[in-house]
Design an enzyme around this catalytic site. Structure first.
Site, short mmCIF file in Angstrom:
data_model
loop_
_atom_site.label_atom_id
_atom_site.label_comp_id
_atom_site.label_asym_id
_atom_site.label_seq_id
_atom_site.Cartn_x
_atom_site.Cartn_y
_atom_site.Cartn_z
N THR A 101 5.93 -6.15 9.57
CA THR A 101 6.43 -5.40 10.72
C THR A 101 5.52 -4.23 11.09
O THR A 101 5.69 -3.63 12.15
CB THR A 101 7.85 -4.85 10.47
OG1 THR A 101 7.82 -3.98 9.34
CG2 THR A 101 8.85 -5.98 10.27
N CYS A 102 4.57 -3.89 10.23
CA CYS A 102 3.67 -2.77 10.50
C CYS A 102 2.21 -3.22 10.39
O CYS A 102 1.61 -3.63 11.38
CB CYS A 102 3.93 -1.59 9.56
SG CYS A 102 5.59 -0.89 9.66
N ARG A 103 1.64 -3.14 9.18
CA ARG A 103 0.20 -3.35 9.00
C ARG A 103 -0.27 -4.73 9.44
O ARG A 103 -1.21 -4.84 10.24
CB ARG A 103 -0.19 -3.09 7.55
CG ARG A 103 -0.05 -1.63 7.16
CD ARG A 103 -0.15 -1.41 5.68
NE ARG A 103 1.04 -1.97 5.03
CZ ARG A 103 1.24 -1.96 3.72
NH1 ARG A 103 0.34 -1.42 2.93
NH2 ARG A 103 2.35 -2.47 3.21
N CYS A 127 0.98 -8.32 4.71
CA CYS A 127 1.44 -7.03 4.18
C CYS A 127 2.80 -7.27 3.55
O CYS A 127 3.13 -8.39 3.17
CB CYS A 127 1.45 -5.93 5.23
SG CYS A 127 2.73 -6.08 6.50
N ASP A 152 0.94 1.95 3.58
CA ASP A 152 2.06 1.53 4.42
C ASP A 152 2.58 2.72 5.23
O ASP A 152 3.00 3.72 4.65
CB ASP A 152 3.17 0.97 3.54
CG ASP A 152 4.24 0.22 4.31
OD1 ASP A 152 4.24 0.27 5.56
OD2 ASP A 152 5.08 -0.42 3.65
#
Length: 172
Positions: free
Chosen positions: A32-34, A28, A144
């Site tokens: 830090t997310c996906r 991504c 996102d």
């Protein structure tokens, strides 16, 4: 049981060559997310099922060492997945060129990977594309959730979870 033949696009690869493990990477923007959530979900399935697959994640613009976002960590706890110790990795500091399958959160990520690593073209897909959840190539992106509320993260995590389930089913 891990099948000996894995199809990734037009590439057909045999993993019965003396124990070579399949390597997959989720990509991504900031890792830090996906891609962090996809990594955690995939790792849980791989470990639970004892599959011979190595799971990695990275971000195109990741700051190396950055932790997963607070909301990503919190929503993954709802899936019984712990990504609290996750550290972001920039693709330039990753082992991306060793991967057998690269799964991107968006079409933009996929195109950036292919532009930078031309030899990885046949191994690079969006998560939705590879999972067969792209609505005939009209819905390739996982949006996102960065900076949004927990509900947005839950929607994102549910979408990623469905993709990861289909992806692991497809390659195992």
């Amino acid at each position: 049981m891990f099948h000996n033949w894995v199809f990734t696009g037009i590439m057909k690869k045999d993993f019965s060559d003396g124990g070579k493990r399949m390597k997959i990477m989720f990509i991504c923007t900031g890792n830090t997310c996906r891609s962090a959530m996809a990594y955690g979900l995939a790792k849980k399935i791989v470990d639970t099922k004892g599959l011979d697959i190595e799971v990695y994640s990275a971000g195109i613009y990741a700051a190396n060492g950055e932790h997963a976002s607070y909301n990503s960590v919190a929503v993954m706890k709802e899936y019984d997945v712990d990504i609290a110790l996750h550290k972001a990795t920039n693709i330039e500091k990753s082992n991306i060129e060793e991967m057998d399958l690269i799964l991107c959160a968006t079409l933009s990520h996929k195109l950036q990977i292919i532009a930078k690593y031309k030899d990885l073209k046949d191994k690079t897909f969006t998560m939705k594309e590879y999972a067969g959840l792209d609505n005939n190539k009209t819905d390739l992106d996982i949006k996102d959730p960065w900076g949004n509320n927990m509900n947005t993260y839950r929607i994102c995590a549910a979408e990623i979870s469905l993709c990861v389930d289909k992806i692991i089913e497809k390659i195992s």
